[in-house]
Design an enzyme around this catalytic site. Structure first.
Site, PDB file in Angstrom:
ATOM      1  N   LYS A  12      51.899 -26.648  -0.751  1.00 53.96           N
ATOM      2  CA  LYS A  12      52.745 -25.653  -1.473  1.00 53.96           C
ATOM      3  C   LYS A  12      53.195 -26.343  -2.756  1.00 53.96           C
ATOM      4  CE  LYS A  12      57.047 -27.034  -0.702  1.00 53.96           C
ATOM      5  NZ  LYS A  12      57.857 -27.473  -1.538  1.00 53.96           N
TER       6      LYS A  12
ATOM      7  N   ASP B 146      59.699 -25.453   5.667  1.00 51.02           N
ATOM      8  CA  ASP B 146      58.509 -25.014   4.949  1.00 51.02           C
ATOM      9  C   ASP B 146      57.402 -24.556   5.814  1.00 51.02           C
ATOM     10  OD1 ASP B 146      59.888 -25.290   2.481  1.00 51.02           O
ATOM     11  OD2 ASP B 146      59.016 -27.626   2.103  1.00 51.02           O
TER      12      ASP B 146
HETATM   13  O1  C5P Z   1      63.528 -28.152   7.149  1.00 47.58           O
HETATM   14  P1  C5P Z   1      62.910 -29.594   6.938  1.00 47.58           P
HETATM   15  O2  C5P Z   1      62.875 -30.502   8.067  1.00 47.58           O
HETATM   16  O3  C5P Z   1      61.892 -29.594   6.123  1.00 47.58           O
HETATM   17  O4  C5P Z   1      64.209 -30.258   5.768  1.00 47.58           O
HETATM   18  C1  C5P Z   1      64.136 -31.608   5.884  1.00 47.58           C
HETATM   19  C2  C5P Z   1      65.671 -31.784   5.466  1.00 47.58           C
HETATM   20  O5  C5P Z   1      65.751 -31.262   3.850  1.00 47.58           O
HETATM   21  C3  C5P Z   1      66.652 -31.284   5.900  1.00 47.58           C
HETATM   22  O6  C5P Z   1      67.082 -32.236   6.893  1.00 47.58           O
HETATM   23  C4  C5P Z   1      67.680 -31.254   4.782  1.00 47.58           C
HETATM   24  O7  C5P Z   1      68.297 -32.638   4.654  1.00 47.58           O
HETATM   25  C5  C5P Z   1      66.891 -30.861   3.518  1.00 47.58           C
HETATM   26  N1  C5P Z   1      66.942 -29.244   3.396  1.00 47.58           N
HETATM   27  C6  C5P Z   1      68.301 -28.790   2.877  1.00 47.58           C
HETATM   28  N2  C5P Z   1      67.932 -27.295   2.813  1.00 47.58           N
HETATM   29  C7  C5P Z   1      66.804 -26.718   3.039  1.00 47.58           C
HETATM   30  C8  C5P Z   1      65.683 -27.227   3.439  1.00 47.58           C
HETATM   31  C9  C5P Z   1      65.810 -28.548   3.562  1.00 47.58           C
HETATM   32  O8  C5P Z   1      69.103 -29.311   2.760  1.00 47.58           O
HETATM   33  N3  C5P Z   1      67.003 -25.399   2.702  1.00 47.58           N
END
Ligand code: C5P
Length: 327
Positions: free
Chosen positions: A24, A153
Site C-alpha cells: 500500500k 495496516d
Molecule cells: O499498528 P502497527 O503495529 O503497524 O503500528 C506500528 C507502530 O506505529 C505503533 O506501535 C505506533 O508506534 C505507530 N503507529 C501510531 N499510530 C497509528 C499507527 C501506528 O502511532 N495510527
C-alpha cells in the site's frame, strides 16, 4: 521451490493455497494527536499498488505453523515466531481453525520497513491463505476484523484496492476509482522504523498543536475523476517531514523524480520509499529509466556514499487487488 519439512506434506490433504497481497501507499495521510494507547488518530486514503508479497499455505499433518522466506530483504526479517504471517495464522488457527497447522512459504517483493505495509501484507496473505486451506467459512469482513488485532495496516491489506482509513487506520470505507494510476517507486537500502517516525512527528508537533484529522474533500473528488493531473496536487503525507528529518537524503530523491517528469513525488507512509505519480504508463516508464540511470552510479563530484541510499527503482500501477489461487 518451497522447503517443506519432509514428513509434513499430507498426500490426501487439501491443495496448497497461494495468495498475492499488494503493497500500500497513502495518497493522503493526515496525522492527529497521540492517543492514550500510544497510537495516533489517522485520516488516510490507502491505495494498493502492483508490488506484491506472495504466500503459499501448505497442508501439514500436525498443529504447527512454520515459515520459510525467500525474495528481497528476506534476511532482514526477524525471528519466525515474531513474523506477522505466523502470528496471523496462529491467531486464525486458535480462534476458528481448531488448532490446525500449516507450512507457510513467503516470497517477499515488498521492501521490509519501507512504509508500504510489507509486514501487514504478509499477515493479510496468511489470513486469506489459511482460511481457504482450512475451509473456514470466513469472509472479507471477518478477516478485516481479525487483521485489526495484528496491526493498523493489516485490515486494508486484507481488503486491497483504494479505501479511506480512520481510527488508527483500521476503520475502512472502500472507494471506487475509475481507471488506473501509474507509479514509480524508489526504495531504500535502509528501512525506517514506523514508531521512530511517529515519535519524530510528536517531537515536531507539541501536544495541542494538531487537531482531529479528516481526509480533505479535494482528494476524494480528484480520485473520483481518476485523473492523475487533478489528483497530484492533492497528495499529502503528514509524516513526510518526520521521515525527511530522519533521512534527509530523501529530499534529493523527491526532487529528482519531479525533475524527471513526475506530476508529484511523496514519501510513502512512514517512509523511506518515495512514490511518484506519472501522467501515464509510457511517461512512468521514462521516469523510471531516468531515475535508474541517475541513482545507479553516484556523480563523480560527489563523495561515494553521500548520495541517496536508493535500492531499487520500480514501476507499479494501482489500484491492485488481492489474488487467491488453489493448487
Ligand atoms: O499498528 P502497527 O503495529 O503497524 O503500528 C506500528 C507502530 O506505529 C505503533 O506501535 C505506533 O508506534 C505507530 N503507529 C501510531 N499510530 C497509528 C499507527 C501506528 O502511532 N495510527
Amino acid at each position: 521451490m518451497t522447503d517443506l519439512p519432509a514428513d509434513s506434506a499430507r498426500a490426501d490433504g487439501p491443495a496448497p493455497v497461494t495468495v498475492q497481497v499488494p503493497a500500500k501507499i497513502n495518497l493522503a495521510l493526515l496525522v492527529g494527536p497521540a492517543r492514550p494507547d500510544g497510537f495516533h488518530e489517522l485520516a488516510t486514503v490507502f491505495h494498493s499498488v502492483s508490488l506484491t508479497d506472495t504466500l503459499t499455505a501448505h497442508p501439514v499433518a500436525g498443529a504447527e505453523i512454520t515459515l520459510d522466506v525467500a525474495g528481497i530483504s528476506a534476511d532482514q526479517l526477524g525471528a519466525e515466531a515474531d513474523n506477522l504471517a505466523v502470528r496471523a495464522a496462529r491467531m486464525l488457527s486458535h480462534r476458528h481453525g481448531q488448532g490446525r497447522g500449516a507450512h507457510l512459504h513467503l516470497t517477499k517483493g515488498i521492501p521490509v520497513a519501507g512504509g508500504m505495509a510489507g509486514g501487514s501484507a504478509d499477515a493479510a496473505a496468511a489470513l486469506w491463505a489459511c482460511a481457504r486451506l482450512w475451509g473456514l467459512d470466513l469472509g472479507t469482513e471477518d478477516l478485516v476484523e481479525l487483521g485489526a488485532e495484528l496491526g493498523s495496516d493489516v485490515p486494508f491489506t486484507v481488503l486491497s484496492g483504494t479505501a479511506i482509513g480512520a481510527g488508527r487506520g483500521e476503520h475502512l470505507t472502500p472507494l471506487s476509482l475509475p481507471g488506473t494510476l501509474e507509479w514509480v517507486l524508489v526504495t531504500s537500502t535502509h528501512g525506517l522504523s514506523t514508531p521512530q517516525v511517529f515519535a519524530q512527528f510528536d517531537q515536531m508537533h507539541p501536544p495541542g498543536s494538531v487537531g482531529e484529522p479528516s481526509v480533505p474533500r479535494e482528494v476524494v473528488e480528484a480520485l473520483a475523476t481518476g485523473d492523475p493531473q487533478q489528483l497530484a496536487p492533492t497528495l499529502r503525507n503528514d509524516l513526510a517531514a518526520a521521515a525527511l528529518h530522519l533521512r534527509p537524503d530523501l529530499a534529493e530523491v523527491l526532487t529528482a523524480g519531479e525533475q524527471a517528469g513526475a506530476l508529484r513525488g511523496i514519501v510513502s507512509g512512514s517512509g523511506p520509499t518515495c512514490v511518484f505519480l506519472a501522467p501515464d504508463a509510457a511517461r512512468a516508464d521514462r521516469i523510471a529509466d531516468t531515475l535508474r540511470t541517475r541513482f545507479a552510479a553516484p556523480p563523480l563530484d560527489r563523495d561515494a556514499g553521500s548520495g541517496p541510499r536508493v535500492a531499487q527503482v520500480l514501476r507499479a500501477s494501482g489500484p491492485a487487488q488481492v489474488r487467491i489461487s488453489h493448487g
